[in-house]
Every structure is written in C-alpha cells, then in structure tokens.
Design an enzyme around this catalytic site. Structure first.
Site, short mmCIF file in Angstrom:
data_model
loop_
_atom_site.label_atom_id
_atom_site.label_comp_id
_atom_site.label_asym_id
_atom_site.label_seq_id
_atom_site.Cartn_x
_atom_site.Cartn_y
_atom_site.Cartn_z
N GLU A 172 15.72 -2.03 3.52
CA GLU A 172 14.41 -2.17 4.15
C GLU A 172 13.55 -3.22 3.44
O GLU A 172 13.37 -3.18 2.22
CB GLU A 172 13.67 -0.83 4.14
CG GLU A 172 12.30 -0.90 4.81
CD GLU A 172 11.65 0.44 5.03
OE1 GLU A 172 10.52 0.47 5.55
OE2 GLU A 172 12.27 1.48 4.69
N LYS A 230 20.11 11.47 4.17
CA LYS A 230 19.75 10.19 3.59
C LYS A 230 18.78 10.39 2.44
O LYS A 230 17.89 11.25 2.53
CB LYS A 230 19.12 9.25 4.63
CG LYS A 230 18.72 7.88 4.08
CD LYS A 230 18.31 6.92 5.17
CE LYS A 230 16.92 7.20 5.69
NZ LYS A 230 15.87 6.94 4.66
N ASP A 278 11.74 11.03 7.45
CA ASP A 278 10.51 11.63 6.93
C ASP A 278 9.29 10.82 7.35
O ASP A 278 8.15 11.17 7.03
CB ASP A 278 10.58 11.81 5.41
CG ASP A 278 10.79 10.51 4.64
OD1 ASP A 278 10.84 9.44 5.27
OD2 ASP A 278 10.92 10.58 3.41
N ASP A 310 16.61 12.82 6.67
CA ASP A 310 16.11 12.45 5.35
C ASP A 310 15.94 13.66 4.45
O ASP A 310 15.48 14.72 4.91
CB ASP A 310 14.74 11.77 5.48
CG ASP A 310 14.82 10.27 5.68
OD1 ASP A 310 15.83 9.68 5.26
OD2 ASP A 310 13.88 9.71 6.26
N GLU A 344 16.63 8.06 -0.91
CA GLU A 344 16.19 6.75 -1.37
C GLU A 344 16.50 6.54 -2.85
O GLU A 344 16.42 7.48 -3.64
CB GLU A 344 14.68 6.59 -1.15
CG GLU A 344 14.26 6.72 0.30
CD GLU A 344 12.75 6.68 0.47
OE1 GLU A 344 12.29 6.83 1.62
OE2 GLU A 344 12.02 6.49 -0.54
#
Length: 268
Positions: free
Chosen positions: A185, A116, A47, A86, A118
């Site tokens: 990250e 994916k 993204d 994403d 978060e």
C-alpha cells in the site's frame, strides 16, 4: 440452470500470480458480498470498517468481535471469492499466541478462509504460528493503517533508499514466514515492481503501481459512498452511489410530505 463458479482457493490464487491479474475489494456485509462475489477473486473484510462504516478517524478502535460479526455476514454472501479478514489492532501486537487465538476465532466463528495482518519482520513469528496451524496469512506492507500514529498519518512509504531496502527485506521475510500473498500500500511503483519480481507469492497493490499481481480498493471509495475532502491519490471513484441515495431519499421525503406516497397502487 444456475451459473457454476470455480471457487477461489489459496493455491489457485498463488497459481494465478503470473498469468492473471488478481482482483480484491473490501466488503462488510452480506448484500455487498453477494453483489461483488461474481466479479472478484478476494473479498477482504477490512478493518477499514472502523472508518467507512463506523465513522472513526482510524482503524484502531475496531474489535475482534466486530470483525467476526462483519466477516460472518460477508462469508454468507460469498460463493466464489476467497474471504480474508483483517486481524484488528491489539490482537497480534502482543505476541504470536494472541495472534493465533484471534485467527482461530475468525476461522471458526466467521468461517473465513484466511486472515491478514500488517507488518514485516516484527510479525513474522505470528505469521509462522498462524500458518503452522493451517490458517493462510496475507501480509501487508507499506502504508499500514494500524501504524497511523507512528507514521504520522497516511503517508507514502518507502521513498528513501533505506526505507525501500527495509520494505524489500520485510517482503522477503513475510514470504519466508509463510504468508501466501502480500498487500503493498502506497509505495513507489518501481519499488512495488521490484518486490513483486523478488517474491514467489502474489502481491496486491493499492497505490503501488501497475506491476503488482493484482489490485485492491475499498468498496466505499470505488462506488462513491464517501465524501472525503482529501482522498488518497489511489482512490478511483467509478460511480457516485451517494448521489443516487441522496436523490432517492429526497424524492421519498417530498412525496411523503405531499401525501403522494403511498397512493392506492402501494396500499392494501
């Protein structure tokens, strides 16, 4: 005879955790996917398209329709690499059912192999639901760009002992929920090493030191398409494509204005 590539699958990636460093780059279109595919294990349709392609300040404005559009092009250009897309902001924050619907859209319409998302403990229900539907899920911890406002910008995470403990607990939780890999990250290298050693699934670092199972960068950063006054420390520019493009455009404009192009050799 054309070269035969071994297709990268989720089980193959997981088997490579301790034997070979994994390589992941982002891609947003067919042409770039074709160029990168022979050299990487994973193509991430990130993204980050909202920033490096659309010009937004954050990734928050990217829609599922836009992700599907870009993921479709990348998948068409990939012959070997695992294509992961994403889940954009707003598609899983409302609950696991919404997350599954978005994941199914990306798998059915764009034909990606995995998605994916978060977050840690708070998204484990979504990871479980998507995984149970047969769709592999990559998790993402540390600096999570969709939490830009909550984090107060793009800042290194996990620096305090309590924050590090939470990230380690989140990492174990997403693995238990069914994630097949984990992006780490912008966290301290020592913490990334501890998390990697604690998990059976691969970790992919970006600004997380050398001890992760693999590394990822945004392709626009890697090839120098962006001009950022304050790039993240982990962004290594391997070449400056922007300069080649600018010089080519200048040369073209100069020749057109001087009536030097097209000459007879470029005309019918």
């Amino acid at each position: 005879m054309s070269e035969v590539f071994e297709t990268i699958t989720v089980p193959r990636l997981q088997s490579m955790k301790d034997s070979k460093k994994l390589v992941m780059l982002t891609a947003y279109d067919y042409t770039m996917a074709r160029l990168l595919d022979p050299h990487v294990d994973i193509l991430l349709v990130g993204d980050t398209v909202g920033c490096v392609v659309q010009g937004g300040e954050t990734t928050l404005g990217v829609t599922l329709e836009q992700m599907t559009y870009h993921a479709t092009m990348v998948k068409q250009g990939a012959q070997r690499a695992l294509v992961v897309a994403d889940l954009p902001f707003g598609t899983y924050q409302q609950g696991a059912s919404y997350a599954l619907d978005a994941a199914i859209t990306l798998v059915k319409e764009a034909k990606v192999s995995a998605v994916k998302l978060e977050g840690g403990v708070e998204v484990c229900t979504s990871i479980e639901k998507i995984s149970q539907a047969g769709i592999p899920v990559m998790a993402h911890l540390g600096l999570t760009p969709q939490s830009y406002h909550a984090m107060g910008g793009n800042k290194v995470q996990g620096k305090s002992s309590s924050a590090a403990e939470k990230l380690l607990a989140d990492a174990k939780a997403v693995e238990a929920a069914g994630a097949f890999a984990l992006v780490l990250e912008a966290i301290p290298a020592e913490l990334a090493r501890e998390i990697t050693e604690a998990l059976s699934i691969p970790t992919i670092g970006i600004g997380a030191g050398t001890d992760c199972s693999g590394q990822v960068l945004v392709i626009n950063d890697l090839i120098g398409l962006n001009e950022s006054e304050a790039p993240m420390r982990f962004n290594k520019e391997y070449c400056a494509v922007r300069e080649l493009i600018e010089n080519a455009a200048k040369s073209f404009a100069s020749e057109v204005r001087a009536e030097a192009f097209p000459d007879a050799s470029y005309s019918y």
